[in-house]
Design a protein around this motif. Structure first.
Motif, PDB file in Angstrom:
ATOM      1  N   VAL A 184      47.246  30.802  42.582  1.00 49.93           N
ATOM      2  CA  VAL A 184      46.419  29.838  41.847  1.00 49.93           C
ATOM      3  C   VAL A 184      47.125  28.489  41.830  1.00 49.93           C
ATOM      4  N   ASP A 185      46.354  27.422  42.080  1.00 55.29           N
ATOM      5  CA  ASP A 185      46.910  26.070  42.032  1.00 55.29           C
ATOM      6  C   ASP A 185      48.180  25.961  42.869  1.00 55.29           C
ATOM      7  N   ARG A 186      48.057  26.387  44.122  1.00 56.77           N
ATOM      8  CA  ARG A 186      49.233  26.378  45.011  1.00 56.77           C
ATOM      9  C   ARG A 186      49.886  24.998  45.091  1.00 56.77           C
ATOM     10  N   GLU A 187      49.043  23.961  45.082  1.00 57.49           N
ATOM     11  CA  GLU A 187      49.580  22.605  45.206  1.00 57.49           C
ATOM     12  C   GLU A 187      50.379  22.184  43.977  1.00 57.49           C
ATOM     13  N   LYS A 188      50.238  22.924  42.861  1.00 57.66           N
ATOM     14  CA  LYS A 188      50.964  22.570  41.635  1.00 57.66           C
ATOM     15  C   LYS A 188      52.220  23.415  41.430  1.00 57.66           C
ATOM     16  N   LEU A 189      52.524  24.279  42.383  1.00 60.13           N
ATOM     17  CA  LEU A 189      53.695  25.136  42.238  1.00 60.13           C
ATOM     18  C   LEU A 189      54.971  24.326  42.089  1.00 60.13           C
ATOM     19  N   ALA A 234      51.350  42.988  31.306  1.00 61.67           N
ATOM     20  CA  ALA A 234      50.709  41.734  31.711  1.00 61.67           C
ATOM     21  C   ALA A 234      49.224  41.908  31.994  1.00 61.67           C
ATOM     22  N   SER A 235      48.735  43.146  31.926  1.00 63.53           N
ATOM     23  CA  SER A 235      47.335  43.402  32.267  1.00 63.53           C
ATOM     24  C   SER A 235      46.409  42.910  31.165  1.00 63.53           C
ATOM     25  N   GLY A 236      45.139  42.829  31.492  1.00 67.61           N
ATOM     26  CA  GLY A 236      44.147  42.389  30.529  1.00 67.61           C
ATOM     27  C   GLY A 236      43.604  41.027  30.865  1.00 67.61           C
ATOM     28  N   ALA A 237      44.410  40.226  31.549  1.00 66.44           N
ATOM     29  CA  ALA A 237      43.944  38.912  32.003  1.00 66.44           C
ATOM     30  C   ALA A 237      43.754  38.967  33.508  1.00 66.44           C
ATOM     31  N   GLY A 238      43.021  38.005  34.006  1.00 61.65           N
ATOM     32  CA  GLY A 238      42.788  37.978  35.446  1.00 61.65           C
ATOM     33  C   GLY A 238      43.859  37.247  36.207  1.00 61.65           C
ATOM     34  N   THR A 239      44.867  36.737  35.470  1.00 60.35           N
ATOM     35  CA  THR A 239      45.964  36.024  36.133  1.00 60.35           C
ATOM     36  C   THR A 239      47.303  36.543  35.631  1.00 60.35           C
ATOM     37  N   LEU A 240      48.297  36.422  36.479  1.00 62.23           N
ATOM     38  CA  LEU A 240      49.672  36.782  36.129  1.00 62.23           C
ATOM     39  C   LEU A 240      50.587  35.649  36.554  1.00 62.23           C
TER      40      LEU A 240
END
Length: 394
Positions: free
Chosen positions: A369-374, A118-124
């Protein structure tokens, strides 16, 4: 707040309303019968009793749901003593502490492989990239079944999670369960028979060979237990791993403390289990008229004992809404209690601790990220996010 005479609230807000409702019920309706006839128990002392007093609170759902006998053979979750003890003794041989401890290097290896992929991007996507595949790969390898079938396992698990307990002997629910189980049983029966012909170093082989006092498990018992283990084991651990990250995100002081002192990792996992209990409740059937919490529950009643509520009971835990690493509360009920204490608890704890250690080693910063959209599990069973996007910095 949801009207307590109607039903528990939705989990769409991440559990805030649910926890408020549970606090209200502990205070005002500690033992409550809903409109469908199910009884709910909310306080720690009462939940603990319902979990352990198997003479009055049976695990055998066949008492009120016809047609479950074949479904439940070998399923220790739905057995009562003495049969439960006999089967658990056989199964426990495959879950000895040395066996679980021996899995630690492989758990770490799988974690690192998944994070590398999953590495290479800044998000998982923590769930898809780690929290789901890790426990299912570990259990699949433990059983000796192909890890490439994990999408199939996830499909089965999701179908079960979408089935809410809808009341006593609901024929629609039973049919839905039987359809999924028939598919699972065929799959695991084929695996079992293959292992009889070609034994391996796996749980199927160990279970087929396990013997105690001259007793051995038959095919149906092995198949039912392994299916239960695969589903229950990976679903609860997936939610646990996600909840650990949510708890640390919500409590930056605790996050800083565990980064500075990795010996706190077990405390982080235990407090996450207590505060955000993955499985919200467990079911029992009364064998006789029972008086509990000032109420009388008739015999052959379905009882839902709320583990999540018990773990937030102010009568047992001081300031239960706080994520407190100094609490060191090992008496939470996240894994149940008594003879039905989760047989895979040590494996789930180990996976949670090792995965957290790898995340902290690899990333200097982890933010949701985007906690409100979980999207949150809203099936009335699990307490945690269905997905969890995080930003990470090496």
């Amino acid at each position: 707040m949801t009207n307590p005479t109607t039903s528990p609230p939705s989990m769409r807000d991440g559990g805030t309303e649910m926890l408020e409702w549970l606090r209200f019920m502990r205070d005002e309706h500690p033992v409550w019968q809903d409109a469908q006839g199910l009884w709910h128990v909310f306080r720690y002392e009462d939940v603990q009793r319902a979990s352990t007093d198997h003479a009055a609170f049976s695990s055998d759902r066949g008492r009120v749901m016809s047609g479950t006998k074949n479904i439940d053979r070998g399923n220790i979750v739905t057995m009562d003593p003495p049969e439960h003890g006999q089967i658990r003794k056989l199964i426990s041989q495959a879950f000895a502490p040395r066996v679980i401890a021996g899995l630690a290097p492989r758990i770490t290896e799988v974690t690192e492989e998944l994070l590398d992929a999953a590495s290479g991007a800044g998000t998982l996507d923590l769930v898809d990239d780690l929290a789901y595949p890790l426990p299912v790969i570990v259990i699949a390898e433990l059983l000796g079944v192909p890890t490439s079938d994990r999408d199939l396992f996830r499909h089965w698990a999701q179908q079960f999670l979408n089935m809410q307990l809808r009341g006593r002997g609901d024929p629609e629910l039973l049919r839905a369960i039987q359809e999924v189980l028939a598919e699972m049983k065929q799959y695991f029966a084929e695996q079992y028979r293959e292992r009889l012909k070609n034994p391996g170093d796996d749980l199927f082989t160990a279970l087929s060979a396990a013997e105690s006092d001259g007793q051995r498990l038959d095919e149906e018992e092995v198949v039912n237990f392994t299916g239960q283990l695969l589903l229950a084991g990976h679903v609860s651990t997936t939610v646990l791993l996600s909840n650990v990250v949510v708890c640390l995100q919500d409590n930056p002081e605790a996050a800083a403390a565990v980064r500075a002192d990795r010996s706190l990792i077990p405390d982080v996992v235990e407090e996450a289990l207590r505060l955000r209990t993955p499985s919200m409740h467990l079911g029992r059937i009364t064998t006789e008229e029972v008086k509990i919490g000032g109420k009388v529950i008739p015999a052959d009643s379905i009882v839902s004992a709320w583990l999540l509520s018990a773990n937030h009971d102010e009568r047992h835990f001081e300031n239960p809404g706080a994520f407190d690493l100094d609490r060191r509360a090992r008496d939470h009920l996240a894994f149940g209690h008594g003879v039905h204490f989760c047989i895979g608890a040590s494996l789930g704890r180990q996976e949670g601790q090792l995965a957290l250690s790898s995340l902290l080693d690899r990333y200097s910063d982890i933010e949701t990220v985007d906690r409100e959209k979980l999207q949150w599990h809203d099936n009335g069973i699990m307490f945690g996010p269905k997905d969890l996007l995080i930003s990470v910095r090496p």
